[in-house]
Design an enzyme around this catalytic site. Structure first.
Site, short mmCIF file in Angstrom:
data_model
loop_
_atom_site.label_atom_id
_atom_site.label_comp_id
_atom_site.label_asym_id
_atom_site.label_seq_id
_atom_site.Cartn_x
_atom_site.Cartn_y
_atom_site.Cartn_z
CB THR A 156 -38.22 14.85 96.06
OG1 THR A 156 -37.78 16.17 95.78
CG2 THR A 156 -39.69 14.88 96.42
CB THR A 196 -40.83 20.82 92.78
OG1 THR A 196 -41.60 20.52 91.62
CG2 THR A 196 -41.40 19.89 93.86
CD GLU A 209 -32.66 18.10 91.11
OE1 GLU A 209 -32.58 18.46 89.93
OE2 GLU A 209 -33.67 17.57 91.61
CG ASN A 267 -32.66 16.69 87.10
OD1 ASN A 267 -33.74 16.56 87.66
ND2 ASN A 267 -31.73 17.52 87.53
CB THR A 323 -35.58 5.20 84.73
OG1 THR A 323 -34.59 6.22 84.70
CG2 THR A 323 -36.68 5.55 83.78
#
Lengths: 392, 392
Positions: free
Chosen positions: B145, B181, B266, B387, B392
């Site tokens: 992802t 996740t 991240e 994040n 969006t």
């Protein structure tokens, strides 16, 4: 709006070059008469030297001066830190000709750096010389660290001779439930015993400074002190209408100050209210609210106007509070997003609403009567920038 | 290094247009023979539909296929989510002519969106048609992802017929102790019972996936599945030298994969090891380590090469574990910064050392024999960027 000081308090500021060469970084608040004092302190087990001293001195219930500095927290500084703080209050006591135990030191700034005591002692002379020449607003400015605006407000209770309550505080990061690098001094000219005042202060703090969180970090220096010098000559006693008025005014004042801290949250672009309803207990409501308020993924989604409510329910799920997925309802700004175990697919509607600067997240657990409300911020790149360069 | 697959497993990937129109986002792992299975699942109370299904199916101890998708977590999707996942495994079962209860679905992606079942069912035909044409690496790529690189590794144990253990996983954010996740599938051709395998897997996960944290958020989908199809014909039994070798190889494999996740945290610019020593208990050591690892102020300071160790000790102080300030020692990259209640003033030395990409924070509580080691990252503006714009 002009800030009104309660009667009988004098203010002074000076430049001690604690961290920066040329800014007002030390302040003195002096009560003409010895005052009653109450306080609430950080629950962090690592407590700064001034916190340790205040916690000891507050037992007498009497105070006459508060000396506040920014630029150095005097935390994790060992015996020397205590000695340094004592030197400061001893020096002031001698010059002001008052009991050193009636002087309360408050510090905020970097942890683990020795205090520049010589420069501070020098500045104390200026503080004493200028006593009465500063306004409360200037004290609020002198204790700012990463704050972008001074935090000060007051309330008045109309009695034959009005009672004034003034609050001065600082805080912008390291803000978590049970306080954070948050210093607050509340001054009043009411005549009230330290015990009674403590009761009112504890309630007010629980609903205000202990109900905000910026980053989940809790500091070593958090302190709320409240001094009452009785100069209004109006006595407050338990179970009177005035006692209720006083408690409500104090709660209101602390609530306003605590919201200022959240609004000034480092890098914050939004003011976020998290409401948890119908939890089994208030404690469980608070745990859920805190998990959501401190979730980086929730905070960054709110910052990005991303209607990603799934991160809210994920935080509810790991809060440690037993929950039932089918009972949970999630609302943002009044729009229901999750109910009866199913998404409502109203995200397009939410997107527009998320652009507002004030966001309300409501979580209904449908499991009891516990509820809570806490205030927090979103998380932006600016927070990272501020905090990765705080000292360097 | 070429990735070696254990014998008897086939791989396939396809494009189901789950979130993006043109990427491989679904994968199938198929064992020619029914395999033994063991698993570890998220402790988040809000569990995704595929997690609920896997937890039920795993009781039989038997598996023959794993179907994995990215782009949609199928979490908080109610009964429909369960029905959707069942449709997928039922369809596969029919086409593969195997028991649907032997098929394990794993999903990762956005929470609270219905699965595009029709598009997925379409893609299942491609998956079956192409079975055996894909490499394990392509499966690792299909389940990414926000991951920036695929996460895959293997170990071999030299026996007359070698045993291979292959691990494929994904995860980059929402990583917290007790998983996040994070999807991981471990495949081996060893002959081992599901019970014995579960024992080895639990140990391996505790030291690896449950000892990492990126942002303190724990997901609804975390799953580690391990399948053993026995194709090597080498049997593993308890209390043998081979059992020890197997456990150690599995631990090692999981540890390597979990470090890959942290390295891909991240926006991470640094790999941070937090060691807590001489706590009263292991549990207390873990609580302290977690408080430090998840402190935003610690993470941002590390990102900014800011030798602000005060934030570390502040986090120790609010971890909830009883500590004594004078006993705490703090080291970063071997440099002692705080000892016997006093700062050592070695920050200039530390500044240079902080520029390294690997940072070790050691906290010695001098209070007992509990110790732990956890891996985490710093926190950069990039984390916030990723994040705040995930969907969006």
């Amino acid at each position: 709006m002009d800030i009104v000081s309660p009667k009988g308090f004098l203010y002074s500021i000076a430049k001690a070059q604690i961290k920066y060469p040329d800014r007002y970084d030390i302040a003195l608040i002096y009560s003409k008469k010895p005052a009653q004092i109450a306080g609430v302190f950080t629950t962090n087990q690592i407590k700064a030297a001034p916190v340790k001293i205040c916690m000891k001195r507050i037992r007498s219930g009497i105070a006459q001066a508060v000396v506040l500095n920014s630029g150095n927290a005097n935390a994790c500084t060992g015996k020397k830190g205590i000695e340094d703080a004592l030197k400061i209050t001893d020096y002031l006591a001698e010059k002001l000709n008052i009991n050193t135990h009636y002087i309360f030191p408050l510090s905020t700034g970097v942890i683990g750096m020795p205090m520049p005591v010589d420069r501070i002692l020098n500045a104390l002379n200026d503080l004493i010389k200028n006593l009465g020449n500063a306004q409360p607003m200037q004290v609020a400015e002198a204790i700012m660290t990463t704050d972008t605006f001074p935090k000060i407000t007051f309330r008045q209770i109309q009695t034959p001779s009005p009672i004034t309550i003034l609050g001065i505080c600082k805080g912008a990061g390291m803000i978590s439930p049970n306080m954070a690098t948050m210093l607050c001094t509340v001054l009043t000219d009411a005549k009230i015993s330290s015990d009674l005042m403590k009761e009112a202060l504890k309630d007010a703090v629980a609903q205000s400074f202990n109900s905000i969180t910026v980053d989940g970090d809790m500091s070593t220096n958090d302190t709320v002190l409240m001094l009452a010098n009785g100069e209004s000559d109006i006595k407050i006693e338990r179970k009177t209408a005035l006692w209720k008025q006083f408690k409500s005014a104090l709660s209101d004042l602390c609530s306003e100050l605590s919201k200022m801290i959240v609004k000034d949250g480092e890098g914050a672009t939004k003011f976020v209210t998290i409401i948890v309803k119908e939890a089994k207990t208030t404690q469980e409501a608070r745990r859920v609210a805190r998990a959501v308020a401190n979730s980086l993924l929730v905070k960054t989604a709110l910052y990005g106007n991303d209607p990603n409510w799934g991160r809210i329910i994920a935080a509810v799920g790991y809060s440690g509070v037993p929950v039932k997925e089918e009972r949970i309802e999630i609302y943002i700004n009044g729009i229901c997003l999750f109910q009866k175990g199913l998404p409502t697919m109203k995200e397009e509607e939410l997107k527009e609403s998320l652009k507002q600067k004030e966001i309300e997240v409501l979580i209904n657990l449908n499991s009891g009567k516990g509820q809570t409300k806490i205030f927090t911020t979103d998380l932006s790149e600016e927070y990272v920038r501020i905090n990765s360069a705080y000292r360097t």
